[in-house]
Design a protein around this motif. Structure first.
Motif, PDB file in Angstrom:
ATOM      1  N   LEU A  12       0.943  -1.151   0.080  1.00 29.64           N
ATOM      2  CA  LEU A  12      -0.217  -0.025  -0.098  1.00 29.64           C
ATOM      3  C   LEU A  12       0.918   1.235  -0.053  1.00 29.64           C
ATOM      4  O   LEU A  12       0.354   2.208   0.175  1.00 29.64           O
ATOM      5  N   LEU A  13       2.133   1.153  -0.216  1.00 32.25           N
ATOM      6  CA  LEU A  13       3.089   2.301  -0.154  1.00 32.25           C
ATOM      7  C   LEU A  13       2.857   3.216  -1.270  1.00 32.25           C
ATOM      8  O   LEU A  13       3.526   2.863  -2.199  1.00 32.25           O
ATOM      9  N   THR A  14       2.238   4.501  -0.995  1.00 31.97           N
ATOM     10  CA  THR A  14       2.034   5.309  -1.756  1.00 31.97           C
ATOM     11  C   THR A  14       2.048   6.758  -0.912  1.00 31.97           C
ATOM     12  O   THR A  14       1.681   6.589   0.342  1.00 31.97           O
ATOM     13  N   GLU A  15       2.454   7.828  -1.500  1.00 26.77           N
ATOM     14  CA  GLU A  15       2.524   8.902  -0.789  1.00 26.77           C
ATOM     15  C   GLU A  15       1.235   9.447  -0.218  1.00 26.77           C
ATOM     16  O   GLU A  15       0.881   9.961   0.794  1.00 26.77           O
ATOM     17  N   THR A  74       9.385  11.368   6.230  1.00 29.75           N
ATOM     18  CA  THR A  74       9.467  12.897   6.950  1.00 29.75           C
ATOM     19  C   THR A  74       8.562  14.011   6.459  1.00 29.75           C
ATOM     20  O   THR A  74       7.871  14.433   7.247  1.00 29.75           O
ATOM     21  N   GLU A  75       8.322  14.011   5.292  1.00 27.64           N
ATOM     22  CA  GLU A  75       7.374  15.258   4.659  1.00 27.64           C
ATOM     23  C   GLU A  75       6.258  14.701   4.873  1.00 27.64           C
ATOM     24  O   GLU A  75       5.233  15.570   5.118  1.00 27.64           O
ATOM     25  N   CYS A  76       5.969  13.531   4.982  1.00 31.74           N
ATOM     26  CA  CYS A  76       4.173  13.057   5.251  1.00 31.74           C
ATOM     27  C   CYS A  76       3.985  12.928   6.922  1.00 31.74           C
ATOM     28  O   CYS A  76       2.872  12.788   7.193  1.00 31.74           O
ATOM     29  N   GLY A  77       5.024  13.152   7.638  1.00 32.60           N
ATOM     30  CA  GLY A  77       4.730  13.518   9.069  1.00 32.60           C
ATOM     31  C   GLY A  77       5.457  12.661   9.845  1.00 32.60           C
ATOM     32  O   GLY A  77       5.098  12.606  11.388  1.00 32.60           O
TER      33      GLY A  77
END
Length: 277
Positions: free
Chosen positions: A168-171, A200-203
């Motif tokens: 399921l790895l998507t941004e 990091t950018e996703c939290g």
């Protein structure tokens, strides 16, 4: 004056001595469990979580360290973990023995709360088969995080632990997983290590990854030799990689898959301790 020639019998004698030595080294290198200790320091670590210990397991690939993985479990228990996180590939799609993984989960869950996120090898199984296995993993005592966030509380303080299956790895999925974490310390389990900046950018404040098997063969200052997705001399194979105040911790893993041996790269148990700045 002619140089003396080596007789075939001498060559065979040397090979008879060298080959067992190499075989013993390879066996030893694949069974020699090591522990790597890291500290993650952040002002997001609240007082109740100062000293919180996390044992990170990755890429077991059906490997057994002693009967019932006794040596591995004893080593985990010796680290006095508050939680155990598993970043995928407990089973191997090429030589599958799900009972090895389930037996390990049953015993690990007795040591500390155990959180398991599937990797790419679990993702290769048919949908109904992996669903059955993950249900069995839950019954064994693990908390399975496929696209889930759980809250860990001590007193009136909390941290978030998120897990995203490799399949399921998507941004988009990463953003939806961590969108409501705010300023609370957020841990992420995600199998592939090369996306640290995106995590990091996703939290994510602290991410646990594996997959690279330490580069399989480690060549001194050159690091790992080869890794899935990253090719030769990959950048992300072990240790802690920082992205601002966030970090990705990469396990060299415990087992093997397509390449059946490790060189200068023993199986690794990772321990991370949280510290308040």
């Amino acid at each position: 004056m002619k140089k003396p020639k080596l007789k075939i019998s001498h060559i065979l004698a040397m090979l008879a001595a060298i080959i067992p030595a190499f075989a013993a080294y390879f066996i030893h290198e694949n069974d020699r469990l090591t522990v790597s200790n890291y500290v993650y320091e952040s002002d997001k670590v609240t007082p109740n979580f100062d000293g919180f210990r996390i044992v990170h397991i990755s890429d077991l690939h059906n490997k057994s360290f002693g009967k019932g993985n006794e040596r591995l479990l004893e080593l985990i228990e010796a680290q006095s973990p508050d939680i155990i996180v598993i970043s995928g590939d407990l089973v191997d799609s090429r030589h599958t023995d799900k009972e090895v993984a389930l037996d390990f989960l049953r015993e690990a869950a007795k040591i500390a709360p155990t959180f398991y996120t599937p990797g790419n090898h679990e993702g290769r199984f048919p949908e109904d088969e992996i669903a059955e296995f993950l249900e069995a993993a839950e019954e064994a005592g693990a908390v399975v995080l496929t696209h889930d966030t759980v809250t860990i509380t001590i007193g009136d303080e909390k941290i978030y632990l998120c897990g995203l299956s490799d399949s399921l790895l998507t941004e988009e999925n990463l953003n939806s997983l961590m969108k409501d974490t705010g300023d609370t310390l957020t841990l992420l389990i995600s199998h592939r290590p090369q996306y640290g900046e995106i995590y990091t950018e996703c939290g994510a404040d602290l991410t646990f990854s594996g997959h690279a098997h330490g580069g399989q063969m480690r060549l001194g200052s050159l690091g790992g030799l080869i890794s899935p997705d990253q090719g030769f001399f990959p950048k992300y194979t072990e240790g802690v990689h920082c992205f601002g105040d966030s970090a990705t911790v990469i396990s060299r893993g415990l087992g093997n898959s397509l390449i059946p041996t490790r060189i200068n790269n023993p199986p690794e148990l990772v321990v991370v301790e949280l510290k308040s700045k």
